[in-house]
Design a protein around this motif. Structure first.
Motif, PDB file in Angstrom:
ATOM      1  N   ALA A 194      35.903 -23.739 -34.940  1.00 22.60           N
ATOM      2  CA  ALA A 194      35.525 -23.043 -36.173  1.00 22.60           C
ATOM      3  C   ALA A 194      36.384 -21.803 -36.396  1.00 22.60           C
ATOM      4  O   ALA A 194      35.987 -20.666 -36.110  1.00 22.60           O
ATOM      5  CB  ALA A 194      34.041 -22.694 -36.141  1.00 22.60           C
ATOM      6  N   GLY A 232      30.997 -10.381 -29.164  1.00 20.92           N
ATOM      7  CA  GLY A 232      30.852 -11.738 -29.682  1.00 20.92           C
ATOM      8  C   GLY A 232      29.384 -12.115 -29.758  1.00 20.92           C
ATOM      9  O   GLY A 232      28.527 -11.490 -29.109  1.00 20.92           O
ATOM     10  N   VAL A 233      29.118 -13.147 -30.534  1.00 25.85           N
ATOM     11  CA  VAL A 233      27.750 -13.649 -30.638  1.00 25.85           C
ATOM     12  C   VAL A 233      27.370 -14.397 -29.362  1.00 25.85           C
ATOM     13  O   VAL A 233      26.248 -14.269 -28.860  1.00 25.85           O
ATOM     14  CB  VAL A 233      27.626 -14.541 -31.901  1.00 25.85           C
ATOM     15  CG1 VAL A 233      26.390 -15.415 -31.853  1.00 25.85           C
ATOM     16  CG2 VAL A 233      27.605 -13.653 -33.144  1.00 25.85           C
ATOM     17  N   GLU A 234      28.314 -15.161 -28.832  1.00 34.43           N
ATOM     18  CA  GLU A 234      28.005 -15.912 -27.608  1.00 34.43           C
ATOM     19  C   GLU A 234      27.637 -14.960 -26.458  1.00 34.43           C
ATOM     20  O   GLU A 234      26.632 -15.185 -25.771  1.00 34.43           O
ATOM     21  CB  GLU A 234      29.181 -16.810 -27.233  1.00 34.43           C
ATOM     22  CG  GLU A 234      28.810 -17.826 -26.185  1.00 34.43           C
ATOM     23  CD  GLU A 234      29.993 -18.693 -25.758  1.00 34.43           C
ATOM     24  OE1 GLU A 234      30.960 -18.844 -26.536  1.00 34.43           O
ATOM     25  OE2 GLU A 234      29.959 -19.208 -24.632  1.00 34.43           O
ATOM     26  N   PRO A 235      28.411 -13.867 -26.236  1.00 34.90           N
ATOM     27  CA  PRO A 235      27.959 -12.904 -25.218  1.00 34.90           C
ATOM     28  C   PRO A 235      26.559 -12.354 -25.522  1.00 34.90           C
ATOM     29  O   PRO A 235      25.767 -12.107 -24.604  1.00 34.90           O
ATOM     30  CB  PRO A 235      29.012 -11.788 -25.294  1.00 34.90           C
ATOM     31  CG  PRO A 235      30.237 -12.454 -25.834  1.00 34.90           C
ATOM     32  CD  PRO A 235      29.738 -13.535 -26.755  1.00 34.90           C
ATOM     33  N   TYR A 271      25.277 -26.170 -31.496  1.00 31.68           N
ATOM     34  CA  TYR A 271      26.552 -25.594 -31.039  1.00 31.68           C
ATOM     35  C   TYR A 271      26.556 -25.561 -29.502  1.00 31.68           C
ATOM     36  O   TYR A 271      25.612 -25.031 -28.900  1.00 31.68           O
ATOM     37  CB  TYR A 271      26.641 -24.197 -31.649  1.00 31.68           C
ATOM     38  CG  TYR A 271      27.814 -23.375 -31.245  1.00 31.68           C
ATOM     39  CD1 TYR A 271      29.120 -23.807 -31.485  1.00 31.68           C
ATOM     40  CD2 TYR A 271      27.626 -22.129 -30.654  1.00 31.68           C
ATOM     41  CE1 TYR A 271      30.200 -23.021 -31.125  1.00 31.68           C
ATOM     42  CE2 TYR A 271      28.703 -21.337 -30.310  1.00 31.68           C
ATOM     43  CZ  TYR A 271      29.986 -21.798 -30.544  1.00 31.68           C
ATOM     44  OH  TYR A 271      31.053 -21.020 -30.181  1.00 31.68           O
ATOM     45  N   SER A 291      19.806 -21.493 -34.546  1.00 33.41           N
ATOM     46  CA  SER A 291      21.129 -21.439 -35.163  1.00 33.41           C
ATOM     47  C   SER A 291      20.925 -21.589 -36.665  1.00 33.41           C
ATOM     48  O   SER A 291      20.562 -22.657 -37.141  1.00 33.41           O
ATOM     49  CB  SER A 291      21.994 -22.579 -34.604  1.00 33.41           C
ATOM     50  OG  SER A 291      23.199 -22.694 -35.324  1.00 33.41           O
ATOM     51  N   ASN A 341      24.983 -24.832 -36.991  1.00 31.66           N
ATOM     52  CA  ASN A 341      26.202 -25.516 -36.571  1.00 31.66           C
ATOM     53  C   ASN A 341      25.766 -26.616 -35.596  1.00 31.66           C
ATOM     54  O   ASN A 341      25.098 -26.305 -34.616  1.00 31.66           O
ATOM     55  CB  ASN A 341      27.109 -24.497 -35.861  1.00 31.66           C
ATOM     56  CG  ASN A 341      28.377 -25.115 -35.305  1.00 31.66           C
ATOM     57  OD1 ASN A 341      28.611 -26.302 -35.436  1.00 31.66           O
ATOM     58  ND2 ASN A 341      29.180 -24.281 -34.665  1.00 31.66           N
ATOM     59  N   ASP A 349      20.917 -16.855 -33.916  1.00 34.61           N
ATOM     60  CA  ASP A 349      22.371 -16.810 -34.114  1.00 34.61           C
ATOM     61  C   ASP A 349      22.643 -17.048 -35.599  1.00 34.61           C
ATOM     62  O   ASP A 349      22.501 -18.168 -36.084  1.00 34.61           O
ATOM     63  CB  ASP A 349      23.002 -17.898 -33.231  1.00 34.61           C
ATOM     64  CG  ASP A 349      24.496 -18.061 -33.445  1.00 34.61           C
ATOM     65  OD1 ASP A 349      25.024 -17.561 -34.448  1.00 34.61           O
ATOM     66  OD2 ASP A 349      25.136 -18.718 -32.597  1.00 34.61           O
ATOM     67  N   ILE A 368      25.590 -16.244 -37.266  1.00 36.80           N
ATOM     68  CA  ILE A 368      27.013 -15.926 -37.414  1.00 36.80           C
ATOM     69  C   ILE A 368      27.604 -16.495 -38.712  1.00 36.80           C
ATOM     70  O   ILE A 368      28.566 -15.944 -39.246  1.00 36.80           O
ATOM     71  CB  ILE A 368      27.800 -16.422 -36.174  1.00 36.80           C
ATOM     72  CG1 ILE A 368      29.205 -15.810 -36.119  1.00 36.80           C
ATOM     73  CG2 ILE A 368      27.895 -17.935 -36.115  1.00 36.80           C
ATOM     74  CD1 ILE A 368      29.930 -16.039 -34.785  1.00 36.80           C
ATOM     75  N   HIS A 369      27.025 -17.595 -39.230  1.00 41.42           N
ATOM     76  CA  HIS A 369      27.592 -18.210 -40.447  1.00 41.42           C
ATOM     77  C   HIS A 369      26.893 -17.732 -41.725  1.00 41.42           C
ATOM     78  O   HIS A 369      27.088 -18.321 -42.794  1.00 41.42           O
ATOM     79  CB  HIS A 369      27.486 -19.744 -40.349  1.00 41.42           C
ATOM     80  CG  HIS A 369      28.339 -20.336 -39.256  1.00 41.42           C
ATOM     81  ND1 HIS A 369      29.692 -20.541 -39.397  1.00 41.42           N
ATOM     82  CD2 HIS A 369      28.037 -20.743 -37.996  1.00 41.42           C
ATOM     83  CE1 HIS A 369      30.187 -21.065 -38.281  1.00 41.42           C
ATOM     84  NE2 HIS A 369      29.208 -21.199 -37.409  1.00 41.42           N
ATOM     85  N   SER A 428      33.053 -12.423 -38.155  1.00 42.95           N
ATOM     86  CA  SER A 428      34.154 -13.222 -37.612  1.00 42.95           C
ATOM     87  C   SER A 428      34.356 -14.579 -38.277  1.00 42.95           C
ATOM     88  O   SER A 428      35.483 -15.003 -38.485  1.00 42.95           O
ATOM     89  CB  SER A 428      33.961 -13.415 -36.107  1.00 42.95           C
ATOM     90  OG  SER A 428      32.773 -14.125 -35.851  1.00 42.95           O
ATOM     91  N   LYS A 429      33.274 -15.282 -38.621  1.00 43.01           N
ATOM     92  CA  LYS A 429      33.436 -16.620 -39.218  1.00 43.01           C
ATOM     93  C   LYS A 429      33.790 -16.499 -40.701  1.00 43.01           C
ATOM     94  O   LYS A 429      34.745 -17.106 -41.164  1.00 43.01           O
ATOM     95  CB  LYS A 429      32.161 -17.456 -39.063  1.00 43.01           C
ATOM     96  CG  LYS A 429      31.819 -17.793 -37.651  1.00 43.01           C
ATOM     97  CD  LYS A 429      32.801 -18.762 -37.023  1.00 43.01           C
ATOM     98  CE  LYS A 429      32.953 -18.431 -35.565  1.00 43.01           C
ATOM     99  NZ  LYS A 429      33.962 -19.176 -34.855  1.00 43.01           N
ATOM    100  N   LYS A 477      37.102 -10.364 -31.796  1.00 45.19           N
ATOM    101  CA  LYS A 477      36.014 -10.269 -30.818  1.00 45.19           C
ATOM    102  C   LYS A 477      35.043  -9.114 -31.086  1.00 45.19           C
ATOM    103  O   LYS A 477      34.866  -8.213 -30.260  1.00 45.19           O
ATOM    104  CB  LYS A 477      36.584 -10.143 -29.394  1.00 45.19           C
ATOM    105  CG  LYS A 477      37.510 -11.247 -28.958  1.00 45.19           C
ATOM    106  CD  LYS A 477      36.942 -12.627 -29.009  1.00 45.19           C
ATOM    107  CE  LYS A 477      35.786 -12.918 -28.109  1.00 45.19           C
ATOM    108  NZ  LYS A 477      35.275 -14.295 -28.365  1.00 45.19           N
TER     109      LYS A 477
END
Ligand SMILES: Cc1ncc(COP(=O)(O)O)c(C=O)c1O
Length: 380
Positions: free
Chosen positions: A30, A88-91, A114, A161, A165, A193, A195-196, A227-228, A236
């Motif tokens: 992505a 980041g979102v994942e962290p 995801y 999510s 995703n 999450d 992020i989108h 970021s997206k 980051k």
């Protein structure tokens, strides 16, 4: 702004463009193939006029900008101190599980999903509990609230999510409210999450789950990033919104030794995106929606063996290739069409017949991918 130009990205260190040999068209991770918005580039250049790049903290102006953005876009009213900046979102998802999920407890995740959300519970020796999203008669994926209530009996955390995703679902308020209320009832932490959130089609609106009630907000960690939508994932930078001070304190403790300060240039870019990036974003969302519609039409008319779920957000298309009768569709398109898609198995154990196609690219690139895929199927 010309979004039709294909930029040469080979040898720029792009993850998307270095994963596969040069003759493969990358339509997987992505990351969009559009140049960054001019106001963001300008803010980065301005910052680089100053020759010091030490550790950074988010300035009050950035906090105020984000508070105003969330109020304007989603009618969500938070305080500047509710924001926690992250690389980041994942962290952020992993920090939340590390610091807040009870040892050995269950983490509920809707499937497909995801892959870093699916794999996060195992990083912290937590048990993943899967809850499949079900397609109704019209092909719309929905949360089965009765099944959710049942699954929450074996979970202490719910990973959401939204927008989703890989299916591109924008959760409606009623569905979100039912999810949130079930989590309140079962005393379950929500890690959302989002992020989108800024990529939206057909006039849709995004609803942060935490904006729905004080009870839901109290147990929710919302993760967002520019970021997206603004295509700056390499910088980051992300942020969490945690309105409950005690929860925020625990969450922040989870960064210890793992997640330190945030990228200096990422903070500048984030500020520029949310202050001066709306016009660029409006044009990109419109372009993406046209790409989505072009892709859906192409799939309908040129690919009889593939079914596309129409995304309401994200630049990711979830393609069901079951009727192609190909054992491994992702490998087939990689080897025979030289098009790299994401394999459905990343998103769910029973999704091997799906591929995810990233249509966040100039139309000629999307058309080239479709032409290659069509030829490979005809030649088979
Ligand atoms: C739903 C979702 N969450 C998180 C991420 C990764 O976010 P980050 O790069 O900020 O860790 C992605 C990237 O594609 C994503 O699609």
């Amino acid at each position: 702004m010309d979004l039709n130009t294909v930029f040469q990205r080979l040898n720029t260190g792009s993850k998307k463009w270095s994963q596969y040999p040069e003759d493969v068209l990358p339509m997987w991770v992505a990351d969009m193939d559009f140049p960054v918005a001019e106001p963001i580039m300008q803010a980065l250049k301005n910052r680089l006029e100053h020759p010091l790049l030490g550790y950074s903290v988010a300035q009050d102006t950035l906090r105020e900008t984000l508070v105003a953005h969330l109020a304007r876009q989603y009618d969500w009213h938070i305080q500047p101190q509710d924001l926690v900046f992250l690389p980041g979102v994942e962290p952020g998802v992993n920090m939340a599980l590390n610091s807040l999920a009870p040892v050995g407890s269950g983490v509920l995740v809707q499937t497909p999903n995801y892959s870093p959300l699916l794999s996060a519970p195992a990083h912290w020796k937590l048990t993943r509990v899967d809850l499949p999203l079900h397609a109704d008669a019209k092909g719309q994926y929905l949360t089965d609230i009765a099944a959710l209530q049942h699954a929450l009996l074996s979970a202490r955390t719910f990973l959401l999510s939204n927008p989703h995703n890989p299916i591109g679902k924008v959760f409606e308020r009623d569905e979100l409210r039912a999810i949130g209320e079930a989590c309140v009832q079962h005393d379950v932490l929500i890690v959302s999450d989002e992020i989108h959130a800024d990529i939206l089609f057909d006039g849709r609106r995004h609803t942060p789950i935490a904006s729905l009630s004080a009870d839901i907000a109290e147990r929710t960690i919302t993760l967002m990033s520019a970021s997206k939508a603004w295509n700056i994932a390499g910088l980051k930078t992300a942020f969490a919104v945690v309105q409950n001070p005690a929860l925020r304190e625990h969450f922040t403790a989870g960064r210890l030794g793992l997640v330190d300060s945030v990228n200096t240039l990422g903070l500048e870019a984030t500020h520029a995106a949310y202050t001066h990036g709306q016009s660029w974003l409006g044009q990109v969302n419109a372009y993406l929606q046209n790409n989505r519609d072009h892709l859906a039409h192409a799939i309908d008319t040129r690919f009889p063996g593939i079914r596309m779920h129409l995304p309401q957000s994200t630049y990711l298309a979830w393609l069901d290739c079951s009727a192609l009768d190909i054992q491994h569709p992702q490998q087939f398109f990689l080897a025979q069409a030289k098009v790299a898609l994401s394999c459905g198995l990343e998103f769910g154990d029973d999704c091997g017949q799906f591929v995810r196609l990233n249509f966040g690219c100039p139309r000629p690139m999307l058309e080239e991918a479709l032409a290659r895929m069509e030829r490979a199927l005809l030649d088979r």
